[in-house]
Write a protein that holds these residues in place. Structure first.
Motif, PDB file in Angstrom:
ATOM      1  N   ARG A 132     -12.617  -5.005   9.554  1.00 18.27           N
ATOM      2  CA  ARG A 132     -11.956  -5.355   8.298  1.00 18.27           C
ATOM      3  C   ARG A 132     -12.624  -6.574   7.684  1.00 18.27           C
ATOM      4  O   ARG A 132     -13.417  -7.246   8.309  1.00 18.27           O
ATOM      5  CB  ARG A 132     -10.477  -5.719   8.526  1.00 18.27           C
ATOM      6  CG  ARG A 132      -9.655  -4.676   9.224  1.00 18.27           C
ATOM      7  CD  ARG A 132      -8.326  -5.284   9.617  1.00 18.27           C
ATOM      8  NE  ARG A 132      -7.517  -4.352  10.369  1.00 18.27           N
ATOM      9  CZ  ARG A 132      -6.450  -3.749   9.901  1.00 18.27           C
ATOM     10  NH1 ARG A 132      -6.074  -3.948   8.662  1.00 18.27           N
ATOM     11  NH2 ARG A 132      -5.759  -2.928  10.642  1.00 18.27           N
ATOM     12  N   ALA A 139      -4.542  -0.233   6.380  1.00 19.14           N
ATOM     13  CA  ALA A 139      -5.632  -1.169   6.117  1.00 19.14           C
ATOM     14  C   ALA A 139      -5.267  -2.094   4.982  1.00 19.14           C
ATOM     15  O   ALA A 139      -4.607  -1.715   4.035  1.00 19.14           O
ATOM     16  CB  ALA A 139      -6.888  -0.393   5.747  1.00 19.14           C
ATOM     17  N   GLU A 192       0.803  -1.217   0.000  1.00 18.49           N
ATOM     18  CA  GLU A 192       0.000   0.000   0.000  1.00 18.49           C
ATOM     19  C   GLU A 192       0.848   1.286   0.000  1.00 18.49           C
ATOM     20  O   GLU A 192       0.316   2.378  -0.195  1.00 18.49           O
ATOM     21  CB  GLU A 192      -0.905   0.030   1.246  1.00 18.49           C
ATOM     22  CG  GLU A 192      -1.755  -1.212   1.463  1.00 18.49           C
ATOM     23  CD  GLU A 192      -2.977  -1.259   0.563  1.00 18.49           C
ATOM     24  OE1 GLU A 192      -3.184  -0.268  -0.183  1.00 18.49           O
ATOM     25  OE2 GLU A 192      -3.706  -2.253   0.595  1.00 18.49           O
ATOM     26  N   GLN A 203     -10.821   0.513   9.980  1.00 17.48           N
ATOM     27  CA  GLN A 203      -9.739  -0.466  10.039  1.00 17.48           C
ATOM     28  C   GLN A 203      -8.989  -0.382  11.359  1.00 17.48           C
ATOM     29  O   GLN A 203      -8.648  -1.401  11.954  1.00 17.48           O
ATOM     30  CB  GLN A 203      -8.767  -0.250   8.871  1.00 17.48           C
ATOM     31  CG  GLN A 203      -9.296  -0.692   7.526  1.00 17.48           C
ATOM     32  CD  GLN A 203     -10.323   0.267   6.965  1.00 17.48           C
ATOM     33  OE1 GLN A 203     -10.253   1.476   7.220  1.00 17.48           O
ATOM     34  NE2 GLN A 203     -11.268  -0.231   6.192  1.00 17.48           N
ATOM     35  N   ASP A 205      -6.509  -3.935   1.931  1.00 18.08           N
ATOM     36  CA  ASP A 205      -7.603  -3.972   0.966  1.00 18.08           C
ATOM     37  C   ASP A 205      -7.709  -5.394   0.445  1.00 18.08           C
ATOM     38  O   ASP A 205      -6.786  -5.924  -0.134  1.00 18.08           O
ATOM     39  CB  ASP A 205      -7.298  -3.010  -0.175  1.00 18.08           C
ATOM     40  CG  ASP A 205      -8.479  -2.805  -1.087  1.00 18.08           C
ATOM     41  OD1 ASP A 205      -8.326  -2.071  -2.064  1.00 18.08           O
ATOM     42  OD2 ASP A 205      -9.548  -3.373  -0.813  1.00 18.08           O
ATOM     43  N   ARG A 212     -11.602   3.555   3.238  1.00 15.14           N
ATOM     44  CA  ARG A 212     -10.844   2.899   2.189  1.00 15.14           C
ATOM     45  C   ARG A 212     -11.594   2.970   0.860  1.00 15.14           C
ATOM     46  O   ARG A 212     -12.810   2.773   0.815  1.00 15.14           O
ATOM     47  CB  ARG A 212     -10.581   1.443   2.557  1.00 15.14           C
ATOM     48  CG  ARG A 212      -9.600   1.277   3.702  1.00 15.14           C
ATOM     49  CD  ARG A 212      -8.193   1.693   3.284  1.00 15.14           C
ATOM     50  NE  ARG A 212      -7.630   0.785   2.311  1.00 15.14           N
ATOM     51  CZ  ARG A 212      -6.669   1.104   1.449  1.00 15.14           C
ATOM     52  NH1 ARG A 212      -6.202   2.331   1.409  1.00 15.14           N
ATOM     53  NH2 ARG A 212      -6.208   0.212   0.611  1.00 15.14           N
ATOM     54  N   THR A 246      -5.433   4.626   5.330  1.00 16.88           N
ATOM     55  CA  THR A 246      -5.972   3.862   6.447  1.00 16.88           C
ATOM     56  C   THR A 246      -7.214   4.592   6.944  1.00 16.88           C
ATOM     57  O   THR A 246      -7.434   5.750   6.599  1.00 16.88           O
ATOM     58  CB  THR A 246      -4.951   3.704   7.584  1.00 16.88           C
ATOM     59  OG1 THR A 246      -5.462   2.789   8.562  1.00 16.88           O
ATOM     60  CG2 THR A 246      -4.663   5.023   8.271  1.00 16.88           C
TER      61      THR A 246
END
Length: 205
Positions: free
Chosen positions: A165, A200, A110, A160, A202, A128, A156
């Motif tokens: 999540r 976070a 990320e 999260q 994804d 997100r 982020t």
């Protein structure tokens, strides 16, 4: 059954959550984070190239951002070049490369989204970003889902950081976004979220 084309079509008015102060903070912290993470990003990019051959190191993921504007979220490629991007990634997904497993585990894939932050397409903290397909679907299933598009997408987010999540229901996640990013944003959460390193994951590639 399609997503609203304009911010004005999102429904009831919600107080704006983002001011110029946050944008300045994004630029300052984003630039600092990019400088600090540059060596790690370079090593990770080299590992992707050595593991995957001549395929592009970066994956450009179509996402929907603030005001329903589409953009390309940058990631280090973690899947085989022929993997395609239409399916959600699951545990043990054979499309994920050996290097990709490590990058995903530590959220290193990320890091290129810091460039999205500097370009103003994302914020360090925010909901997100999702694929256009899922935005269409979730906007139909949940009347308040489109509220996410009132603020910049984040590297982020509140949801999260607070453990929402993966398999979290869309209703719970939507409430989290409204409380954490729109109706009751806390400036104190901003540095906590970024400095705490809660990037976070994804679930989509």
């Amino acid at each position: 059954g399609t997503r609203p084309a304009r911010l004005e079509d999102l429904g009831e008015a919600v107080p704006p959550a983002v001011g110029p102060g946050k944008r300045l903070l994004d630029l300052w912290l984003g630039s600092l984070a990019l400088v600090v993470s540059a060596p790690l990003l370079g090593v990770a990019a080299l590992a992707v190239r050595l593991d995957g051959g001549p395929a592009p190191v970066l994956y450009r993921a179509p996402r929907i951002g603030e005001g329903m504007r589409p953009f390309l979220a940058l990631k280090l490629r973690t899947m085989r070049p022929d993997a395609g991007g239409s399916r959600v990634t699951v545990a043990g997904d054979a499309r994920v490369t050996r290097v990709g497993l490590v990058l995903r585990r530590y959220r290193i894939d990320e890091l290129p989204q810091l460039f999205n932050v500097l370009r103003g397409e994302m914020s360090l903290v925010g909901p997100r970003p999702e694929r256009p397909l899922w935005v269409d679907r979730f906007s139909i299933e949940n009347a308040h889902y489109a509220d996410r598009q009132r603020v910049p997408a984040g590297v982020t987010g509140w949801a999260q950081v607070h453990g929402l999540r993966g398999d979290t229901s869309i209703e719970v996640a939507t409430v989290a976004v409204r409380l954490g990013h729109i109706e009751n944003p806390k400036p104190s959460d901003f540095p906590e979220n970024v400095i705490g390193g809660h990037l976070a994951h994804d679930v989509a590639s």
